[in-house]
Motif scaffolding. Structure first.
Motif, PDB file in Angstrom:
ATOM      1  N   LEU A   1      14.188 -34.903  11.113  1.00 51.36           N
ATOM      2  CA  LEU A   1      14.035 -34.051  12.290  1.00 51.36           C
ATOM      3  C   LEU A   1      12.588 -33.989  12.766  1.00 51.36           C
ATOM      4  CD1 LEU A   1      15.506 -32.175  14.247  1.00 51.36           C
ATOM      5  CD2 LEU A   1      15.035 -30.274  12.669  1.00 51.36           C
ATOM      6  N   ASN A   2      11.630 -33.979  11.805  1.00 51.46           N
ATOM      7  CA  ASN A   2      10.223 -33.865  12.205  1.00 51.46           C
ATOM      8  C   ASN A   2       9.680 -35.135  12.861  1.00 51.46           C
ATOM      9  OD1 ASN A   2      10.243 -35.401   9.902  1.00 51.46           O
ATOM     10  ND2 ASN A   2       8.541 -34.343   8.916  1.00 51.46           N
ATOM     11  N   SER A   3      10.461 -36.218  12.845  1.00 50.51           N
ATOM     12  CA  SER A   3      10.042 -37.446  13.525  1.00 50.51           C
ATOM     13  C   SER A   3      10.691 -37.576  14.901  1.00 50.51           C
ATOM     14  CB  SER A   3      10.408 -38.676  12.679  1.00 50.51           C
ATOM     15  OG  SER A   3      11.822 -38.853  12.630  1.00 50.51           O
ATOM     16  N   ALA A   4      11.599 -36.645  15.226  1.00 52.08           N
ATOM     17  CA  ALA A   4      12.415 -36.759  16.440  1.00 52.08           C
ATOM     18  C   ALA A   4      11.573 -36.803  17.711  1.00 52.08           C
ATOM     19  CB  ALA A   4      13.407 -35.608  16.509  1.00 52.08           C
ATOM     20  N   ILE A   5      10.519 -35.988  17.799  1.00 58.16           N
ATOM     21  CA  ILE A   5       9.710 -35.945  19.009  1.00 58.16           C
ATOM     22  C   ILE A   5       9.084 -37.300  19.307  1.00 58.16           C
ATOM     23  CG2 ILE A   5       7.713 -35.088  17.720  1.00 58.16           C
ATOM     24  CD1 ILE A   5       8.616 -34.393  21.426  1.00 58.16           C
ATOM     25  N   TYR A   6       8.607 -37.978  18.255  1.00 58.40           N
ATOM     26  CA  TYR A   6       7.992 -39.297  18.442  1.00 58.40           C
ATOM     27  C   TYR A   6       9.044 -40.339  18.814  1.00 58.40           C
ATOM     28  CZ  TYR A   6       4.252 -36.900  15.944  1.00 58.40           C
ATOM     29  OH  TYR A   6       3.301 -35.995  15.560  1.00 58.40           O
ATOM     30  N   VAL A   7      10.216 -40.242  18.214  1.00 56.11           N
ATOM     31  CA  VAL A   7      11.299 -41.186  18.505  1.00 56.11           C
ATOM     32  C   VAL A   7      11.780 -41.023  19.942  1.00 56.11           C
ATOM     33  CG1 VAL A   7      13.669 -41.852  17.930  1.00 56.11           C
ATOM     34  CG2 VAL A   7      12.042 -41.348  16.100  1.00 56.11           C
ATOM     35  N   VAL A   8      11.903 -39.771  20.394  1.00 52.13           N
ATOM     36  CA  VAL A   8      12.379 -39.503  21.759  1.00 52.13           C
ATOM     37  C   VAL A   8      11.367 -39.994  22.796  1.00 52.13           C
ATOM     38  CG1 VAL A   8      12.909 -37.689  23.429  1.00 52.13           C
ATOM     39  CG2 VAL A   8      13.835 -37.556  21.119  1.00 52.13           C
ATOM     40  N   VAL A   9      10.089 -39.695  22.571  1.00 54.88           N
ATOM     41  CA  VAL A   9       9.053 -40.142  23.510  1.00 54.88           C
ATOM     42  C   VAL A   9       8.983 -41.672  23.522  1.00 54.88           C
ATOM     43  CG1 VAL A   9       6.585 -40.124  24.028  1.00 54.88           C
ATOM     44  CG2 VAL A   9       7.702 -38.028  23.273  1.00 54.88           C
ATOM     45  N   HIS A  10       9.066 -42.273  22.341  1.00 56.26           N
ATOM     46  CA  HIS A  10       9.068 -43.731  22.237  1.00 56.26           C
ATOM     47  C   HIS A  10      10.245 -44.318  23.014  1.00 56.26           C
ATOM     48  CE1 HIS A  10      10.472 -47.485  20.203  1.00 56.26           C
ATOM     49  NE2 HIS A  10       9.204 -47.791  20.231  1.00 56.26           N
ATOM     50  N   ALA A  11      11.436 -43.738  22.842  1.00 58.90           N
ATOM     51  CA  ALA A  11      12.632 -44.228  23.526  1.00 58.90           C
ATOM     52  C   ALA A  11      12.479 -44.139  25.043  1.00 58.90           C
ATOM     53  CB  ALA A  11      13.851 -43.437  23.069  1.00 58.90           C
ATOM     54  N   ALA A  12      11.946 -43.017  25.531  1.00 54.75           N
ATOM     55  CA  ALA A  12      11.790 -42.816  26.975  1.00 54.75           C
ATOM     56  C   ALA A  12      10.810 -43.820  27.576  1.00 54.75           C
ATOM     57  CB  ALA A  12      11.323 -41.392  27.251  1.00 54.75           C
ATOM     58  N   LEU A  13       9.682 -44.052  26.892  1.00 56.18           N
ATOM     59  CA  LEU A  13       8.678 -44.977  27.408  1.00 56.18           C
ATOM     60  C   LEU A  13       9.170 -46.421  27.370  1.00 56.18           C
ATOM     61  CD1 LEU A  13       5.365 -43.517  25.898  1.00 56.18           C
ATOM     62  CD2 LEU A  13       6.183 -43.358  28.253  1.00 56.18           C
ATOM     63  N   ILE A  14       9.841 -46.802  26.273  1.00 52.88           N
ATOM     64  CA  ILE A  14      10.353 -48.167  26.156  1.00 52.88           C
ATOM     65  C   ILE A  14      11.449 -48.420  27.184  1.00 52.88           C
ATOM     66  CG2 ILE A  14      11.534 -49.812  24.650  1.00 52.88           C
ATOM     67  CD1 ILE A  14       8.591 -49.282  23.982  1.00 52.88           C
ATOM     68  N   LEU A  15      12.311 -47.432  27.408  1.00 55.20           N
ATOM     69  CA  LEU A  15      13.366 -47.581  28.409  1.00 55.20           C
ATOM     70  C   LEU A  15      12.762 -47.766  29.799  1.00 55.20           C
ATOM     71  CD1 LEU A  15      16.291 -47.551  29.347  1.00 55.20           C
ATOM     72  CD2 LEU A  15      16.192 -45.037  29.371  1.00 55.20           C
ATOM     73  N   ALA A  16      11.789 -46.914  30.145  1.00 53.66           N
ATOM     74  CA  ALA A  16      11.141 -47.036  31.452  1.00 53.66           C
ATOM     75  C   ALA A  16      10.434 -48.383  31.580  1.00 53.66           C
ATOM     76  CB  ALA A  16      10.145 -45.893  31.645  1.00 53.66           C
ATOM     77  N   GLY A  17       9.733 -48.808  30.515  1.00 57.25           N
ATOM     78  CA  GLY A  17       9.050 -50.097  30.548  1.00 57.25           C
ATOM     79  C   GLY A  17      10.021 -51.252  30.708  1.00 57.25           C
ATOM     80  N   TYR A  18      11.177 -51.154  30.047  1.00 55.55           N
ATOM     81  CA  TYR A  18      12.187 -52.206  30.116  1.00 55.55           C
ATOM     82  C   TYR A  18      12.788 -52.299  31.514  1.00 55.55           C
ATOM     83  CZ  TYR A  18      16.143 -55.093  28.565  1.00 55.55           C
ATOM     84  OH  TYR A  18      17.050 -56.107  28.407  1.00 55.55           O
ATOM     85  N   ILE A  19      12.996 -51.153  32.152  1.00 59.50           N
ATOM     86  CA  ILE A  19      13.554 -51.127  33.506  1.00 59.50           C
ATOM     87  C   ILE A  19      12.618 -51.838  34.478  1.00 59.50           C
ATOM     88  CG2 ILE A  19      14.117 -49.621  35.457  1.00 59.50           C
ATOM     89  CD1 ILE A  19      15.116 -47.565  33.352  1.00 59.50           C
ATOM     90  N   PHE A  20      11.315 -51.546  34.376  1.00 59.90           N
ATOM     91  CA  PHE A  20      10.350 -52.191  35.266  1.00 59.90           C
ATOM     92  C   PHE A  20      10.205 -53.685  34.935  1.00 59.90           C
ATOM     93  CE2 PHE A  20       8.926 -47.830  36.132  1.00 59.90           C
ATOM     94  CZ  PHE A  20       8.806 -47.890  37.516  1.00 59.90           C
ATOM     95  N   PHE A  21      10.328 -54.024  33.641  1.00 59.82           N
ATOM     96  CA  PHE A  21      10.277 -55.434  33.242  1.00 59.82           C
ATOM     97  C   PHE A  21      11.418 -56.211  33.896  1.00 59.82           C
ATOM     98  CE2 PHE A  21      12.152 -58.631  30.392  1.00 59.82           C
ATOM     99  CZ  PHE A  21      11.115 -59.554  30.332  1.00 59.82           C
ATOM    100  N   VAL A  22      12.620 -55.675  33.832  1.00 61.72           N
ATOM    101  CA  VAL A  22      13.782 -56.355  34.406  1.00 61.72           C
ATOM    102  C   VAL A  22      13.651 -56.457  35.925  1.00 61.72           C
ATOM    103  CG1 VAL A  22      16.276 -56.238  34.733  1.00 61.72           C
ATOM    104  CG2 VAL A  22      15.296 -55.692  32.514  1.00 61.72           C
ATOM    105  N   LYS A  23      13.113 -55.413  36.559  1.00 60.83           N
ATOM    106  CA  LYS A  23      12.893 -55.467  38.004  1.00 60.83           C
ATOM    107  C   LYS A  23      11.940 -56.600  38.373  1.00 60.83           C
ATOM    108  CE  LYS A  23      13.720 -50.601  39.225  1.00 60.83           C
ATOM    109  NZ  LYS A  23      14.646 -50.831  40.352  1.00 60.83           N
ATOM    110  N   SER A  24      10.916 -56.807  37.531  1.00 56.82           N
ATOM    111  CA  SER A  24       9.930 -57.855  37.825  1.00 56.82           C
ATOM    112  C   SER A  24      10.541 -59.256  37.742  1.00 56.82           C
ATOM    113  CB  SER A  24       8.737 -57.749  36.872  1.00 56.82           C
ATOM    114  OG  SER A  24       9.077 -58.157  35.557  1.00 56.82           O
ATOM    115  N   LEU A  25      11.617 -59.415  36.954  1.00 56.04           N
ATOM    116  CA  LEU A  25      12.262 -60.724  36.814  1.00 56.04           C
ATOM    117  C   LEU A  25      12.818 -61.235  38.141  1.00 56.04           C
ATOM    118  CD1 LEU A  25      14.254 -60.268  33.470  1.00 56.04           C
ATOM    119  CD2 LEU A  25      12.198 -61.648  33.819  1.00 56.04           C
ATOM    120  N   LYS A  26      13.062 -60.325  39.073  1.00 58.11           N
ATOM    121  CA  LYS A  26      13.614 -60.715  40.367  1.00 58.11           C
ATOM    122  C   LYS A  26      12.568 -61.357  41.265  1.00 58.11           C
ATOM    123  CE  LYS A  26      17.912 -59.068  40.166  1.00 58.11           C
ATOM    124  NZ  LYS A  26      19.117 -59.869  40.469  1.00 58.11           N
TER     125      LYS A  26
END
Length: 293
Positions: free
Chosen positions: A59-84
């Protein structure tokens, strides 16, 4: 020799094949649906592996995991957009720019020792990237995609969002989370998001309905392949970031810039030149030198 160097190499190779297949797929099918299917495949594979190897997510690692997930998801979305809008090989080169910022952060945090040999190898690698870029910008070179400024903006945003990833992995691991737990945190966020987007946005298939598609070009086959490579890539990358300095892992992972170019030449989406060959050789020497250091 640090075992994390092996995992970084495996991650880089898997990432190259993953991105090459993804680039092919998102430019032919509804990319929201593609991202849902690939994330679902990769998430299920990681969950299966976790059932065998174990899943640690205190549980004490959850904040880092959630922030990591949000940033990686956002980064991945922009990465895929750039492929176009820009070629995949150029994307790989632009992503290498994260080396500058990561190197400065790592040196301040004490992860990297400022030895003359390390600095020399890093400079050699950066020069190889510069040489490769200049060759790619040669007038008269034809590419399948016409480079658009919006694509450059998307990939730069993606690079900045990904920058915090390695350090959040280390923080989460310090609190007891393992690589599967950290990655599943991402998929618990990504899969519902892409599922929602795939249902909300409907695009027509750009391929003519009457055209017969060979089995390996089927969207489900392609997405399964991307998902498998993605699962391997994320697991080994997370292990590498947890056990070594982010700068070293990123330098090794940037082999993919050259692997992507080689794959582009094979697929006839880019051209081979002497300058690019020189850049590949210099970059490989730099990576091998850091790998053996």
């Amino acid at each position: 020799m640090n075992p994390s160097r092996y995992t970084a190499i495996i991650s880089s190779i898997s990432n190259s094949f993953c991105d090459s297949l993804l680039d092919y797929t998102v430019n032919r099918y509804n990319y929201h649906r593609v991202l849902f299917l690939t994330s679902l495949t990769a998430g299920l594979l990681q969950a299966i592996i976790g059932l065998v190897s174990g899943i640690a997510l205190p549980l004490n690692s959850a904040i880092y995991v959630v922030v990591h997930a949000a940033l990686i998801l956002a980064g991945y979305i922009f990465f895929v957009k750039s492929l176009k809008y820009i070629p995949l090989a150029l994307i790989g080169l632009i992503e290498a720019s994260s080396l500058f910022l990561t190197f400065m952060i790592d040196s301040m945090m004490g992860y990297v020792k400022m030895t003359p040999s390390f600095i020399g190898l890093l400079v050699l690698f950066i020069f190889s990237i510069f040489l490769f870029t200049k060759s790619s910008q040669k007038k008269g070179t034809e590419t399948v995609k016409k480079i658009r400024a919006i694509g450059l903006v998307y990939i730069i945003i993606s690079v900045l969002l990904y920058l915090a990833g390695p350090y959040l992995v280390k923080l989460a691991a310090h609190k007891g989370a393992n690589e599967i737990g950290i990655n599943l945190g991402y998929y618990l966020l990504a899969i519902p998001y892409f599922a929602y987007q795939s249902q909300r946005v409907k695009f027509s298939n750009p391929q003519p309905p009457s055209k017969k598609v060979v089995w390996w070009k089927n969207i489900y086959v392609l997405c399964f392949g991307v998902g498998c490579f993605e699962a391997i890539y994320y697991i080994f990358e997370t292990i590498s970031f947890n056990n070594d300095a982010p700068t070293i892992v990123i330098v090794i992972s940037q082999m993919r810039a050259f692997l992507l170019f080689i794959l582009s030449v094979i697929l006839k989406t880019d051209y081979f030149t002497f300058k690019k060959l020189t850049a590949v050789l210099l970059g490989s020497i730099a990576v091998i030198g850091i790998y053996l250091s």
